[in-house]
Each structure stands twice: as C-alpha cells, then as structure tokens.
Enzyme design. Sequence first.
Site, PDB file in Angstrom:
ATOM      1  CB  SER A 135     -27.819  25.019  -4.758  1.00  0.00           C
ATOM      2  OG  SER A 135     -28.204  25.066  -3.405  1.00  0.00           O
ATOM      3  CG  HIS A 146     -25.737  36.309 -14.542  1.00  0.00           C
ATOM      4  ND1 HIS A 146     -24.812  36.848 -15.410  1.00  0.00           N
ATOM      5  CD2 HIS A 146     -25.603  34.963 -14.656  1.00  0.00           C
ATOM      6  CE1 HIS A 146     -24.148  35.876 -16.022  1.00  0.00           C
ATOM      7  NE2 HIS A 146     -24.615  34.720 -15.585  1.00  0.00           N
ATOM      8  CG  ASP A 173     -30.822  29.474 -17.347  1.00  0.00           C
ATOM      9  OD1 ASP A 173     -31.062  30.694 -17.425  1.00  0.00           O
ATOM     10  OD2 ASP A 173     -30.343  28.814 -18.292  1.00  0.00           O
TER      11      ASP A 173
END
Length: 294
Positions: free
Chosen positions: A252, A146, A89
């Site tokens: 980050s 992921h 995301d």
Amino acid sequence: MDNLKISLQYLLPKHLVSRLIGKLAAAKLGWFSHFLINRFIKAYNINMQEAKYEQAKDYASFNEFFTRPLKDGIRPLATDENIIAHPVDGCISQLGPIVDGQLVQAKNHNYTLQSLLGGDSHDALPFIGGDFATIYLAPKDYHRIHMPIAGTLRQMIYIPGDLFSVNPLTAANVPDLFARNERVVTIFDTELGPMALVLVGATIVASIETVWAGTVTPPAGKHIFRWSYPAHGKTAIKLEKGQEMGRFKLGSTVVLAFAADKLQFLPDQEAGTVTRMGAPFASRIAAQQPDELS
C-alpha cells in the site's frame, strides 16, 4: 489497456475480493502456503537474504511471510538527531509543501489534507503550510512501518472508504485516491511539532495493524472512529525513532505530514527515489535565535 485497468477497478467488488484474499493469506495451509510464497518470491524477485527467516517453509501463512521481519542491522538507522529517517521501504510518489491545504497526488491531481485526515478542519490546521511526502510500497517491499522520528501518539482515526489500487497508474487516473480509500490516520506529538502518519489501504490489502491496537481493519465499518491518547503518564504511547509502529498485509502507501518550517527534505529525495527504512530523508530546520530575527 490502461483505461481498461482503471475501469475494471470501478466495477470490481474490491472489499469482497480483498477480504477473501485476506482469509486465504491468513490461512495456514502447509505445503500450499509454501507454494504460494515461493511463487511470489520468484515473481517479484524478492531478496530473501535480507529476511530474518530466508526459506518459504519458515512461514506458516502467506501473511507471516508478507510481514516478515528483517535481519538485525540490515536497515541502519540514521541516528543523527537532526535527521528524519525514512519510515518504510518503497518509492517516493510525491513530496513537497502543503499549499492552500492541498497535497499533490500526481500530475493534474491534487486532494485536500482535511479530507485525507477524515474531514475535521481542526486535525488539518496544524499542518497547513507544512510539508508532506507520499511513499508507495510495492508487493516486493518490506511491509512494516517505522517511526521517522520519536513521538507520542495523540490520536488514531479509522476512516472507511474504497479499496482502489494505489500503484502509480491508479494514482495518475483516480481523483482523490488517497482520500477516498480506507485508511488509518495516526497523529503524534514530536520534537518537530505534530506529525501525521497515514496508512492507506488498497485492493487486496487485507489488514492494517498498529503495534498498540493490533488489527484496525478489518473489520471495517461505515463510520469514522476516533481514539485519543494521553500525552503523559503510564498509559501514554511513546515510540522511539526507528521503532515499528504498524504494518500492512499486502502492499500500500503511507502519507506523512509535518507542520510548517520544521524540516526540509534532503536534496536527493524526489519523486521516483527508492526508499529504505531508516535511511536519511529530511533534516530539521534549526529554530532561529532572537538576534537572527532582528
């Protein structure tokens, strides 16, 4: 004001501040941890209905909250084998071709892939002429990373560095930002050839973790460390598309690099596009048959 913010970052003892905040975030402080979590939720308007555990009291520490898992099925995975999925995301900062071994950081700011990957030309060579994408994770985002495609881990590199903020303002004003910050480089073998997935540290990012090694940083050092992994056998580390590979404790950036002529980003993907883990990101370029090449 923007110049002041950038100047303060050069003066701030960023490692010390980040480690101190990291200790606070990891501490299990009961009601005080829950107070901090609730304030953070309100300040960043976080949608806790997506989280597996929705209440601040469900988390023993701020870090547990920040790396919170999502509810099952809340991020559908693009299962088409020809589609590369978003790994996180966040928001796309830049994406496009790797030209002359360089990546775009921001307008008027480029940096080299070789420096991003730790300075070894052999690591950068497979990606020359390929494609890259940089995705920024804001504090409000889900902070687990992921796999965009299935892969076998071949190398991990820890690179010490600075801890500048990686927000858009800093990216537009600090040269070589992603190649000067502390980072963890991972390189995978995939059906599309090699893929580099780089986890970039930042101010108050107290920890970068991977699922196979646990906490990689801190502790930090002054030297580059490299780990190699087998391609086959019982000890090979194979991760499926959509499987968690790592996480940030506080926000980050990730940078992806692919080999030449392996994928094309989907038309709706561009700088400023909001990303959701598992959603379609790019499509593989079909290998041409011999009769098509004649």
